[in-house]
Enzyme design. Structure first.
Site, PDB file in Angstrom:
ATOM      1  N   PRO A   1      70.315  69.720  32.453  1.00  0.00           N
ATOM      2  CA  PRO A   1      70.611  71.098  32.003  1.00  0.00           C
ATOM      3  C   PRO A   1      71.937  71.609  32.570  1.00  0.00           C
ATOM      4  CG  PRO A   1      68.460  70.956  33.102  1.00  0.00           C
ATOM      5  CD  PRO A   1      69.142  69.644  33.290  1.00  0.00           C
ATOM      6  N   GLU A   2      72.761  72.159  31.692  1.00  0.00           N
ATOM      7  CA  GLU A   2      74.015  72.777  32.108  1.00  0.00           C
ATOM      8  C   GLU A   2      73.894  74.283  31.866  1.00  0.00           C
ATOM      9  OE1 GLU A   2      77.402  70.664  30.470  1.00  0.00           O
ATOM     10  OE2 GLU A   2      76.231  68.829  30.281  1.00  0.00           O
TER      11      GLU A   2
ATOM     12  N   HIS B   1      53.729  65.624  35.933  1.00  0.00           N
ATOM     13  CA  HIS B   1      55.078  66.007  36.333  1.00  0.00           C
ATOM     14  C   HIS B   1      55.200  67.476  36.742  1.00  0.00           C
ATOM     15  CE1 HIS B   1      56.188  62.060  35.071  1.00  0.00           C
ATOM     16  NE2 HIS B   1      55.848  62.298  33.817  1.00  0.00           N
TER      17      HIS B   1
ATOM     18  N   ARG C   1      62.031  63.510  37.070  1.00  0.00           N
ATOM     19  CA  ARG C   1      62.808  62.699  38.023  1.00  0.00           C
ATOM     20  C   ARG C   1      62.763  63.229  39.448  1.00  0.00           C
ATOM     21  NH1 ARG C   1      67.018  59.781  35.518  1.00  0.00           N
ATOM     22  NH2 ARG C   1      67.434  58.985  37.581  1.00  0.00           N
TER      23      ARG C   1
ATOM     24  N   ARG D   1      95.698  69.602  41.978  1.00  0.00           N
ATOM     25  CA  ARG D   1      94.601  68.628  41.994  1.00  0.00           C
ATOM     26  C   ARG D   1      94.976  67.371  41.212  1.00  0.00           C
ATOM     27  NH1 ARG D   1      88.752  70.806  41.460  1.00  0.00           N
ATOM     28  NH2 ARG D   1      88.554  68.629  42.055  1.00  0.00           N
TER      29      ARG D   1
END
Ligand SMILES: [Zn+2]
Length: 277
Positions: A2-3, A94, A113, A156
């Site tokens: 998820p972002e 889960h 996970r 950078r």
């Protein structure tokens, strides 16, 4: 994973359901979720807390309590927060935590996970927590200007894609939205972040915002098992311009999209629209 748009999708469903509700009973069954703090200690501390709001910072869900405490939930790879609790949850191996609210409904935290984290902060600890993680500005907020973005990228040497992923220049962008933003901006993912022109930085800012807004409008991307808080699927995957589209034609120029690796992550781009110099 998820972002920002996926977390925002979850947040926007959770906030109205949780605001004003009290955490009546909390069970945390996975010690990885709260470590190094024992899960029972966190569960005990959460019981009795009343939710003021559910916010988001980068990829963090921030549960704000009336007491001034904050619960920071990071979903990492496969975490999700579900409300109302789906049918069949008793058989779901889960589910790592269950919060019973004072309206009798349950909030489930599910994580296949098990990389997700719950951190309970005392009043006044929030800013230091994010500062310690060098979390950048919100890319959809007012402070994400071309000038602040340029300053964050200046000097950078890292590839621009790596700079987008590390959260310091802007918070909440992950592998999907980084690739999509770079395609919109016509920038090669390996271009050194500090070498972008003023125009490129401005274009990348626009690309980031466009990709994230689209993701929110489509309620996130459902690739493997992402679901909204109510179990619904997002449809951002139908909007992908490059992500996961190796060999398919670029929508702008028809050239097949290529895949490479940047910062250890699969990376998709158009070799014509996004030239290396
Ligand atoms: Zn192209």
């Amino acid at each position: 994973m998820p972002e920002l748009p996926e977390v925002e999708t979850i947040r926007s469903r959770l906030a109205p359901a949780l605001a004003g509700r009290r955490f009546e009973r909390v069970e945390i069954s996975d010690s990885r979720l709260t470590r190094p703090v024992p899960p029972d200690a966190v569960a005990d501390a959460l019981e009795g807390e009343r939710v003021a709001d559910v916010r988001r910072r980068g990829k963090y869900l921030v549960v704000v309590f009336e007491s001034g405490r904050h619960l920071l939930v990071h979903l990492r790879m496969t975490g999700n927060v579900l409300h109302p609790a789906p049918e069949g949850r008793k058989d779901d191996p889960h589910v790592r935590a269950v919060v019973r609210l004072d309206d009798g409904s349950d909030v489930l935290y599910r994580d296949v996970r098990r990389f997700g984290t719950w951190d309970l902060l005392e009043p006044g600890e929030l800013d230091a927590y994010f500062a310690a993680r060098r979390l950048g500005v919100e890319p959809l907020g007012r402070s994400f200007t071309a000038a602040t973005f340029a300053r964050a990228l200046a000097g950078r040497k890292a590839p621009v894609k790596a700079a987008l992923l590390d959260q310091r220049a802007a918070a909440g962008i992950g592998n999907i939205y980084a690739d999509e933003a770079l395609w919109y901006a016509r920038i090669h993912p390996l271009a050194p972040a500090g070498k972008l022109s003023e125009e490129q930085v401005a274009a990348l800012r626009e690309g980031v915002r466009k990709a994230l807004h689209l993701g929110i409008r489509r309620q996130g991307a459902t690739l493997r098992d992402f679901r909204g808080a109510d179990g619904s699927r997002g449809s951002m995957q139908d909007e992908f311009r490059v992500y996961g589209r190796e060999g398919e034609p670029c929508e702008r120029c028809g050239t097949p999209i290529v895949k490479t690796r940047v910062a250890g992550r699969g990376t998709w781009f158009c070799p014509v629209c996004q030239p290396s110099q």
